[in-house]
Design an enzyme around this catalytic site. Structure first.
Site, mmCIF file in Angstrom:
data_model
loop_
_atom_site.group_PDB
_atom_site.id
_atom_site.type_symbol
_atom_site.label_atom_id
_atom_site.label_comp_id
_atom_site.label_asym_id
_atom_site.label_seq_id
_atom_site.Cartn_x
_atom_site.Cartn_y
_atom_site.Cartn_z
ATOM 1 N N CYS A 116 0.804 -1.234 0.000
ATOM 2 C CA CYS A 116 0.000 0.000 0.000
ATOM 3 C C CYS A 116 0.834 1.281 0.000
ATOM 4 C CB CYS A 116 -0.938 -0.004 1.198
ATOM 5 S SG CYS A 116 -1.816 -1.553 1.363
ATOM 6 N N HIS A 255 -3.705 6.462 2.456
ATOM 7 C CA HIS A 255 -4.092 5.142 1.952
ATOM 8 C C HIS A 255 -5.446 4.798 2.571
ATOM 9 C CE1 HIS A 255 -4.312 1.048 0.955
ATOM 10 N NE2 HIS A 255 -4.124 0.619 2.188
ATOM 11 N N ASN A 285 -10.112 -0.944 -0.428
ATOM 12 C CA ASN A 285 -8.658 -0.851 -0.350
ATOM 13 C C ASN A 285 -8.052 -1.357 -1.671
ATOM 14 O OD1 ASN A 285 -5.937 -1.272 0.164
ATOM 15 N ND2 ASN A 285 -6.251 -2.227 2.165
HETATM 16 C C1 COA Z 1 -10.284 -6.235 8.830
HETATM 17 C C2 COA Z 1 -11.047 -5.325 9.774
HETATM 18 C C3 COA Z 1 -12.041 -4.492 9.016
HETATM 19 C C4 COA Z 1 -11.797 -6.197 10.773
HETATM 20 O O1 COA Z 1 -12.449 -5.385 11.701
HETATM 21 P P1 COA Z 1 -12.333 -5.701 13.259
HETATM 22 O O2 COA Z 1 -13.197 -4.739 13.935
HETATM 23 O O3 COA Z 1 -10.869 -5.712 13.607
HETATM 24 O O4 COA Z 1 -12.955 -7.121 13.334
HETATM 25 P P2 COA Z 1 -12.308 -8.488 13.856
HETATM 26 O O5 COA Z 1 -11.307 -8.982 12.867
HETATM 27 O O6 COA Z 1 -11.854 -8.273 15.280
HETATM 28 O O7 COA Z 1 -13.575 -9.399 13.828
HETATM 29 C C5 COA Z 1 -14.688 -9.136 14.654
HETATM 30 C C6 COA Z 1 -15.747 -10.161 14.335
HETATM 31 O O8 COA Z 1 -16.295 -9.882 13.036
HETATM 32 C C7 COA Z 1 -16.271 -11.055 12.249
HETATM 33 N N1 COA Z 1 -16.095 -10.674 10.849
HETATM 34 C C8 COA Z 1 -14.949 -10.526 10.137
HETATM 35 N N2 COA Z 1 -15.252 -10.173 8.886
HETATM 36 C C9 COA Z 1 -16.585 -10.077 8.799
HETATM 37 C C10 COA Z 1 -17.484 -9.750 7.772
HETATM 38 N N3 COA Z 1 -17.049 -9.419 6.550
HETATM 39 N N4 COA Z 1 -18.803 -9.738 8.034
HETATM 40 C C11 COA Z 1 -19.259 -10.041 9.253
HETATM 41 N N5 COA Z 1 -18.465 -10.380 10.273
HETATM 42 C C12 COA Z 1 -17.145 -10.399 10.054
HETATM 43 C C13 COA Z 1 -15.094 -11.851 12.773
HETATM 44 O O9 COA Z 1 -15.233 -13.213 12.451
HETATM 45 C C14 COA Z 1 -15.217 -11.589 14.252
HETATM 46 O O10 COA Z 1 -16.214 -12.448 14.767
HETATM 47 P P3 COA Z 1 -16.048 -13.103 16.226
HETATM 48 O O11 COA Z 1 -15.971 -11.933 17.162
HETATM 49 O O12 COA Z 1 -17.268 -13.926 16.339
HETATM 50 O O13 COA Z 1 -14.777 -13.875 16.160
HETATM 51 C C15 COA Z 1 -10.044 -4.404 10.533
HETATM 52 O O14 COA Z 1 -9.340 -5.155 11.470
HETATM 53 C C16 COA Z 1 -9.071 -3.697 9.646
HETATM 54 O O15 COA Z 1 -9.442 -2.874 8.834
HETATM 55 N N6 COA Z 1 -7.769 -3.974 9.834
HETATM 56 C C17 COA Z 1 -6.685 -3.318 9.132
HETATM 57 C C18 COA Z 1 -6.682 -3.739 7.713
HETATM 58 C C19 COA Z 1 -5.488 -3.216 7.023
HETATM 59 O O16 COA Z 1 -4.953 -2.201 7.386
HETATM 60 N N7 COA Z 1 -5.121 -3.967 5.988
HETATM 61 C C20 COA Z 1 -3.949 -3.970 5.286
HETATM 62 C C21 COA Z 1 -3.003 -2.899 5.349
HETATM 63 S S1 COA Z 1 -3.344 -1.908 4.022
#
Ligand code: COA
Length: 330
Positions: A116, A255, A285
Site C-alpha cells: 500500500c 491510503h 482498499n
Molecule cells: C479487517 C477489519 C475491518 C476487521 O475489523 P475488526 O473490527 O478488527 O474485526 P475483527 O477482525 O476483530 O472481527 C470481529 C468479528 O467480526 C467477524 N467478521 C470478520 N469479517 C466479517 C465480515 N465481513 N462480516 C461479518 N463479520 C465479520 C469476525 O469473524 C469476528 O467475529 P467473532 O468476534 O465472532 O470472532 C479491521 O481489522 C481492519 O481494517 N484492519 C486493518 C486492515 C489493514 O490495514 N489492511 C492492510 C493494510 S493496508
C-alpha cells in the site's frame, strides 16, 4: 552555484474498472452484511477488473490520462516506475509491459513491491532522479488487481479489497513540489499480511492451491493497531522535517484501508476529520492504487489548489510505510 532543482507532480490520471461489486452482492457470496462492512470499514462498494484486464492494462490507461493531463506524450518520459503487488507476472516487470503499451522510448522501467505504500515510495524514487537532473520526466503508476489474489470465500478479507490504478507524471517545477519524504519498513511484522505461495519459498503445487495459499492472508485486528500509530508517526516524520504543524496541511491524502483507522489517525494528529480525504466507500482498499486514485480525485474535485500543502500518508504489507509533504505547484 546552481540552484537545487525541484520536482513536482505535473500530471495525474486514474483508471477505475467499470464493474461495481456492492456490499449487497457480497452478502450473497459470504456470511456478511452491508451494515457490518459499512460500520467496520466505511466501504460500500468496490470495483472489479474484467477477467481479460490485467494490472498493466489498468496502469497504461491511468498513465495515458496522466500524460494527457501533463500535456506530454509517451516520448517525453525518461523513467517508468510501477508500484504493484499484483503484477501481470513475475517478470517481465509490469513497468516494462506498460512502456511497450504506451510506446515509450527504451527508458528504464521497473516495479516496486511495497504494497500500500508503493505510490509514495515510487514518487520518492522518481524525485531523486529528477532533482539530480538525471531524468526530466518520470511516470509513477500504482496499479492493482487485488481481485485476482482475494479469497472470495473468506469474509474477513474479501469485503475489503478492490481494483484500480492511479498515475502521476513527475517533472521539474519552479515552486513547491515534493518538500519532504519519510519512508520506513519493518520486516519483523511481515507475517501480519502476506500472500504466502507462488514465490521461491512455496512454489505453486496442487497442495498450495488446495490450501488457498495464493490468496492474501491477513491478521486484521493486529494490523489495525499498528496502522494508526505508524501512519500518524510517518505523517509527523514528514511534517516535522519542515517545521510544519498539522494545521499547515491543507489536506491529508491517506491510503484508504479502513475509515476507522483514518479517523483515529486524524485524532492522533490533532486534525479535524474534514482534513482527511476519503473515497474508501466507492473503492475499498486498492493497495498502492488507493492513495494515487485519492490524490487524482481530490485534485479533480478542487480540494487542492496551487500553493496548498498536502500530505500523502500510507501504510501496508511488509510492513512498509511512507509519508510525503507536497506543495501543489499547478
Ligand atoms: C479487517 C477489519 C475491518 C476487521 O475489523 P475488526 O473490527 O478488527 O474485526 P475483527 O477482525 O476483530 O472481527 C470481529 C468479528 O467480526 C467477524 N467478521 C470478520 N469479517 C466479517 C465480515 N465481513 N462480516 C461479518 N463479520 C465479520 C469476525 O469473524 C469476528 O467475529 P467473532 O468476534 O465472532 O470472532 C479491521 O481489522 C481492519 O481494517 N484492519 C486493518 C486492515 C489493514 O490495514 N489492511 C492492510 C493494510 S493496508
Amino acid at each position: 552555484m546552481s540552484e537545487q532543482k525541484r520536482c513536482g507532480i505535473i500530471g495525474l490520471g486514474r483508471y477505475i474498472p467499470t464493474k461495481v461489486l456492492t456490499n449487497k452482492e457480497l452478502e450473497k457470496m459470504v456470511d456478511t452484511t452491508d451494515e457490518w462492512i459499512v460500520t467496520r470499514t466505511g466501504i460500500k462498494e468496490r470495483r472489479i477488473a474484467r477477467s481479460d484486464e490485467a494490472t498493466s492494462d489498468m496502469a497504461a490507461e491511468a498513465a495515458r490520462a496522466a500524460l494527457k493531463d501533463a500535456n506530454l506524450t509517451a516520448n517525453d518520459i525518461d523513467l517508468i516506475i510501477v508500484a504493484t503487488i499484483t503484477p501481470d507476472m513475475f517478470f517481465p516487470a509490469t513497468a516494462c509491459l506498460v512502456q511497450d503499451k504506451l510506446g515509450c522510448r527504451t527508458v528504464p522501467a521497473f516495479d516496486i513491491s511495497v504494497a500500500c505504500s508503493g505510490f509514495i515510495y515510487g514518487i520518492a524514487i522518481a524525485d531523486q532522479f529528477i532533482r539530480s537532473g538525471t531524468y526530466k520526466h518520470a511516470l509513477v503508476i500504482a496499479a492493482e488487481k487485488l481481485s485476482s489474489v482475494t479469497d472470495w470465500s473468506d469474509r474477513s478479507t474479501c469485503v475489503l479489497f478492490g481494483d484500480g490504478a492511479g498515475a502521476a507524471v513527475l517533472g521539474p517545477v519552479k515552486d513547491g513540489g515534493i518538500l519532504s519524504v519519510s519512508l520506513g519498513a519493518n520486516g519483523k511484522q511481515g507475517d501480519l499480511i502476506k500472500l504466502p505461495a507462488g514465490g521461491s519459498r512455496i512454489p505453486p503445487t496442487v497442495k498450495s492451491i488446495e490450501d488457498k495459499l495464493h490468496f492474501i492472508k491477513m491478521n486484521g485486528s493486529e494490523l489495525f493497531k499498528h496502522a494508526v500509530r505508524i501512519m500518524a508517526d510517518a505523517a509527523l516524520g514528514a511534517t516535522q522535517q519542515l517545521g510544519l504543524k498539522a494545521d499547515d496541511i491543507k489536506l491529508v491524502i491517506p491510503h484508504q484501508a479502513n475509515i476507522r483507522i483514518l479517523k483515529a489517525v486524524a485524532k492522533r494528529m490533532g486534525l479535524t476529520e474534514d482534513k482527511i480525504y476519503l473515497n474508501i466507500e466507492k473503492y475499498g482498499n486498492m493497495s498502492a492504487a488507493s492513495s494515487a486514485v485519492a490524490l487524482v480525485e481530490a485534485v479533480q474535485e478542487g480540494r487542492i489548489k496551487k500553493g496548498d500543502k498536502l500530505l500523502l500518508d500510507a501504510f501496508g504489507g511488509g510492513l512498509t510505510w511512507g509519508a510525503m509533504v507536497i506543495e501543489w505547484s499547478r
